[in-house]
Write an enzyme that holds these catalytic residues in place. Structure first.
Site, PDB file in Angstrom:
ATOM      1  N   SER A 145      46.930  43.433  41.957  1.00  0.00           N
ATOM      2  CA  SER A 145      46.003  42.599  41.195  1.00  0.00           C
ATOM      3  C   SER A 145      46.488  41.163  41.284  1.00  0.00           C
ATOM      4  CB  SER A 145      45.977  43.037  39.722  1.00  0.00           C
ATOM      5  OG  SER A 145      45.278  42.106  38.917  1.00  0.00           O
ATOM      6  N   TYR A 158      50.437  44.854  31.720  1.00  0.00           N
ATOM      7  CA  TYR A 158      49.643  45.106  32.923  1.00  0.00           C
ATOM      8  C   TYR A 158      50.201  44.309  34.095  1.00  0.00           C
ATOM      9  CZ  TYR A 158      45.625  45.347  36.068  1.00  0.00           C
ATOM     10  OH  TYR A 158      44.812  45.532  37.161  1.00  0.00           O
TER      11      TYR A 158
END
Length: 247
Positions: A145, A158
């Protein structure tokens, strides 16, 4: 630019393939002629995607998969090997993103992100790496990501998991002269990542931003296809795919 599966004789395994980037990747690669094996917990959704791919003339299978369980991942890989004879590509895509500030102490969700995003990626590598080394070739694509490149409030845990995915990917790339390794880091992408868990207000804001500027999951699927479609002597190490409007 799209690529054909000229250098892929065996299966392409895709985790988290019941929706979002995983589903889009399965559909896109299936349309290009790659034999795909879809894995996720929601087998009803997998079955529907496989039916669509087959009806369009592609080759596709599915198998129930929980990436947090190493035995489940090994069963998934064994199934693909039985059906197609070998595994040429693994797309480690399964992920969760329940965002919240650290002081909310949503520890169960921290552990879930560690188990799915990081441990699940490691389980995939552990299950396919011996096979790929034995056959002398293979390709592991780890979906990270842009949160693995920067840290924002509410995304600390995250981001930590995605930084870790990038680190282990680069380590594996340096260790292996047999297995190609690609990191794909999407920006805002339309998917179900914001549908489960996390702080409601934070995820509402992320959903609104994604609705305004988010990439279609198919854009990430095309990036994955580009990487795996290169000649065996070419290792596309990292692809970052952001919406043009994303800062």
């Amino acid at each position: 630019m799209t690529s054909t599966p000229s250098n892929t004789a065996g299966a392409v395994l895709i985790t988290g393939a019941s929706s979002g980037i995983g589903e889009a990747t399965a559909r896109h690669l299936g349309a290009l002629g790659y034999p795909v094996v879809l894995g996720a917990r929601r087998v009803d959704k997998l079955a529907a995607v496989v039916d669509d791919i087959r009806e369009a003339g592609g080759r596709a299978e599915f198998h129930e998969l929980d990436v947090t369980d190493l035995a489940s991942v090994r069963d998934f890989v064994a199934f693909a090997t039985t059906v197609y004879g070998r595994v040429d590509v693994l797309v480690n895509n399964a992920g969760v993103m329940p965002l919240s500030t650290m002081n909310a102490l949503r520890i169960d969700e921290w552990n879930q992100m560690i188990d799915v995003n990081l441990r699940g990626t490691l389980h995939g590598i552990a299950a396919v790496l011996p096979l790929m080394e034995a056959q002398g070739s293979g390709h592991i694509v780890n979906v990270a990501s842009v949160s693995g490149l920067r840290v924002d409030p509410t995304a600390a845990v995250y981001s930590a998991t995605k930084f870790a995915v990038r680190a282990l990917s680069e380590g594996l790339r340096q260790e292996s002269r047999v297995v190609r390794v690609t990191i794909v880091s999407p920006g805002f992408t339309v998917s179900e990542l914001t549908e489960r868990g996390g702080d409601v207000a934070t995820l509402d804001a992320v959903r609104a931003t994604t609705a305004q500027m988010g990439l279609p999951a198919s854009a990430v699927a095309e990036a994955i296809a580009y990487a795996i479609g290169q000649p065996a002597t070419v290792d596309v190490n990292e692809i970052i795919v952001r919406p043009t409007l994303q800062g």
